[in-house]
Design an enzyme around this catalytic site. Sequence first.
Site, PDB file in Angstrom:
ATOM      1  N   GLY A   1     -53.300 -22.360 -31.420  1.00  0.00           N
ATOM      2  CA  GLY A   1     -53.612 -20.967 -31.038  1.00  0.00           C
ATOM      3  C   GLY A   1     -54.802 -20.435 -31.795  1.00  0.00           C
ATOM      4  O   GLY A   1     -54.838 -19.256 -32.178  1.00  0.00           O
TER       5      GLY A   1
ATOM      6  N   TYR B   1     -38.691 -12.857 -24.294  1.00  0.00           N
ATOM      7  CA  TYR B   1     -39.533 -13.236 -25.433  1.00  0.00           C
ATOM      8  C   TYR B   1     -38.698 -13.356 -26.715  1.00  0.00           C
ATOM      9  O   TYR B   1     -38.801 -14.340 -27.446  1.00  0.00           O
ATOM     10  CB  TYR B   1     -40.616 -12.171 -25.615  1.00  0.00           C
ATOM     11  CG  TYR B   1     -41.538 -12.405 -26.774  1.00  0.00           C
ATOM     12  CD1 TYR B   1     -42.568 -13.337 -26.682  1.00  0.00           C
ATOM     13  CD2 TYR B   1     -41.393 -11.684 -27.961  1.00  0.00           C
ATOM     14  CE1 TYR B   1     -43.422 -13.553 -27.751  1.00  0.00           C
ATOM     15  CE2 TYR B   1     -42.253 -11.896 -29.031  1.00  0.00           C
ATOM     16  CZ  TYR B   1     -43.264 -12.833 -28.925  1.00  0.00           C
ATOM     17  OH  TYR B   1     -44.107 -13.054 -29.985  1.00  0.00           O
TER      18      TYR B   1
ATOM     19  N   THR C   1     -45.046  -7.770 -38.105  1.00  0.00           N
ATOM     20  CA  THR C   1     -44.568  -6.530 -37.474  1.00  0.00           C
ATOM     21  C   THR C   1     -45.517  -6.271 -36.286  1.00  0.00           C
ATOM     22  O   THR C   1     -45.663  -7.149 -35.462  1.00  0.00           O
ATOM     23  CB  THR C   1     -44.514  -5.383 -38.496  1.00  0.00           C
ATOM     24  OG1 THR C   1     -45.783  -5.277 -39.156  1.00  0.00           O
ATOM     25  CG2 THR C   1     -43.441  -5.641 -39.545  1.00  0.00           C
TER      26      THR C   1
ATOM     27  N   LYS D   1     -58.377   1.797 -23.749  1.00  0.00           N
ATOM     28  CA  LYS D   1     -58.276   3.038 -22.956  1.00  0.00           C
ATOM     29  C   LYS D   1     -59.205   4.121 -23.501  1.00  0.00           C
ATOM     30  O   LYS D   1     -59.818   4.876 -22.750  1.00  0.00           O
ATOM     31  CB  LYS D   1     -56.842   3.585 -23.010  1.00  0.00           C
ATOM     32  CG  LYS D   1     -55.870   2.874 -22.099  1.00  0.00           C
ATOM     33  CD  LYS D   1     -54.531   3.612 -22.168  1.00  0.00           C
ATOM     34  CE  LYS D   1     -53.439   2.879 -21.435  1.00  0.00           C
ATOM     35  NZ  LYS D   1     -52.115   3.463 -21.678  1.00  0.00           N
TER      36      LYS D   1
HETATM   37  P1  GDP Z   1     -43.528  -2.880 -29.273  1.00  0.00           P
HETATM   38  O1  GDP Z   1     -43.827  -2.493 -30.688  1.00  0.00           O
HETATM   39  O2  GDP Z   1     -43.006  -4.283 -29.155  1.00  0.00           O
HETATM   40  O3  GDP Z   1     -42.645  -1.880 -28.581  1.00  0.00           O
HETATM   41  O4  GDP Z   1     -44.853  -2.958 -28.453  1.00  0.00           O
HETATM   42  P2  GDP Z   1     -46.154  -2.109 -28.264  1.00  0.00           P
HETATM   43  O5  GDP Z   1     -47.209  -2.507 -29.197  1.00  0.00           O
HETATM   44  O6  GDP Z   1     -46.441  -2.316 -26.816  1.00  0.00           O
HETATM   45  O7  GDP Z   1     -45.843  -0.558 -28.611  1.00  0.00           O
HETATM   46  C1  GDP Z   1     -45.142   0.214 -27.742  1.00  0.00           C
HETATM   47  C2  GDP Z   1     -45.171   1.688 -28.129  1.00  0.00           C
HETATM   48  O8  GDP Z   1     -46.472   2.248 -27.960  1.00  0.00           O
HETATM   49  C3  GDP Z   1     -44.255   2.449 -27.189  1.00  0.00           C
HETATM   50  O9  GDP Z   1     -43.727   3.564 -27.857  1.00  0.00           O
HETATM   51  C4  GDP Z   1     -45.218   2.884 -26.088  1.00  0.00           C
HETATM   52  O10 GDP Z   1     -44.725   4.002 -25.366  1.00  0.00           O
HETATM   53  C5  GDP Z   1     -46.444   3.237 -26.919  1.00  0.00           C
HETATM   54  N1  GDP Z   1     -47.696   3.166 -26.150  1.00  0.00           N
HETATM   55  C6  GDP Z   1     -48.532   4.200 -25.917  1.00  0.00           C
HETATM   56  N2  GDP Z   1     -49.568   3.826 -25.162  1.00  0.00           N
HETATM   57  C7  GDP Z   1     -49.427   2.501 -24.918  1.00  0.00           C
HETATM   58  C8  GDP Z   1     -50.202   1.547 -24.195  1.00  0.00           C
HETATM   59  O11 GDP Z   1     -51.252   1.815 -23.631  1.00  0.00           O
HETATM   60  N3  GDP Z   1     -49.730   0.265 -24.192  1.00  0.00           N
HETATM   61  C9  GDP Z   1     -48.568  -0.086 -24.818  1.00  0.00           C
HETATM   62  N4  GDP Z   1     -48.167  -1.375 -24.780  1.00  0.00           N
HETATM   63  N5  GDP Z   1     -47.805   0.805 -25.488  1.00  0.00           N
HETATM   64  C10 GDP Z   1     -48.224   2.081 -25.545  1.00  0.00           C
END
Ligand code: GDP
Length: 308
Positions: free
Chosen positions: A8, A132, A160, A183
Amino acid sequence: MPKDLLTGSEGLVGSAIKRHSSKERDLVCVTKKQVDLTDFSATVKMMEDLRPERVFHAAAAVGGLGGNMRHPGELFRKNILINFNVLEAARVTGVKRVLSYLSTCIFPDKVEYPMKETSLHEGPPHPSNFGYAHAKRMIDIQSRAYRMEYGCDFITAVGTNLFGLNDNFNLLDGHALPSLIHKTYLAKRDGKDLTVWGSGKPLREFVFADDIARLSLWAMDEYHEETPLMFSHGEETSIRELVELIAKKMNFQGKIIFDDSKADGQYRKPSDVSKLKKFQPDFKFTSLEKAIEQTTKWFTASYPNIRM
Ligand code: GDP
């Protein structure tokens, strides 16, 4: 120095290990274009050809909240195959050590906080992460079972919310931090509002991939325990604070909207970092602000030639 293999090597963690590995180290890198790790024969042949003594196993099929919810089957299948093949090929070709990566997102949904390395299997994962998480948990099982029966000195580290250069910046399937950088870039370029998923309240521990790389190089040389080791500073940041920091670093002056109709996922998942502190009391993590600055600069300079 022993000969090391890095799987990777173009990914988030792999590319950081490559950047931080000193010239004295004997490091061979493989990418997914060179070898299909879901294919067992190809994986064994690659290890027979390269004959590494140790393996940094940073290859994985990953997604953020969106990707995990939309592709549980694919993420289960690919990760089970990749991890099984790499650890088994390492065993049969006589590799002495493998360092593999787990994540706090595969830990039980209902777990005592802060999460300890030892609580990995104490309950089902969050439903958004079903495929996953179950696949990745098997790295811990396989590494320990091989240690018990075959004496393999295979170790695991728990990341994390990792981020940095060469991340996946996909708007739908990427993790929050890289997707939000992308974004913000588009909103600024097109003079539009920035829409953030969820309430902005969830908390995450964001860790710079370069810090994971520095810790990985140390752990490969020095860490020999069967239990995983948490690679984090234990400091939580809300999605709202994160967005504000990204907007500041990218000089975005427009409106920020929190879209409550989108999932928040887990509210928080703080980690217990006491074991790492015992081993590495003086380790300095890069500040979130500095790490985001490096990542947004890299993104802006590399766009559109990024993974997305
Ligand atoms: P997680 O830590 O495994 O849940 O993964 P993420 O890195 O995808 O983080 C998710 C958190 O970020 C959630 O609370 C989402 O609602 C918030 N979030 C806000 N905007 C975004 C976005 O554009 N993409 C993702 N993946 N999460 C977002």
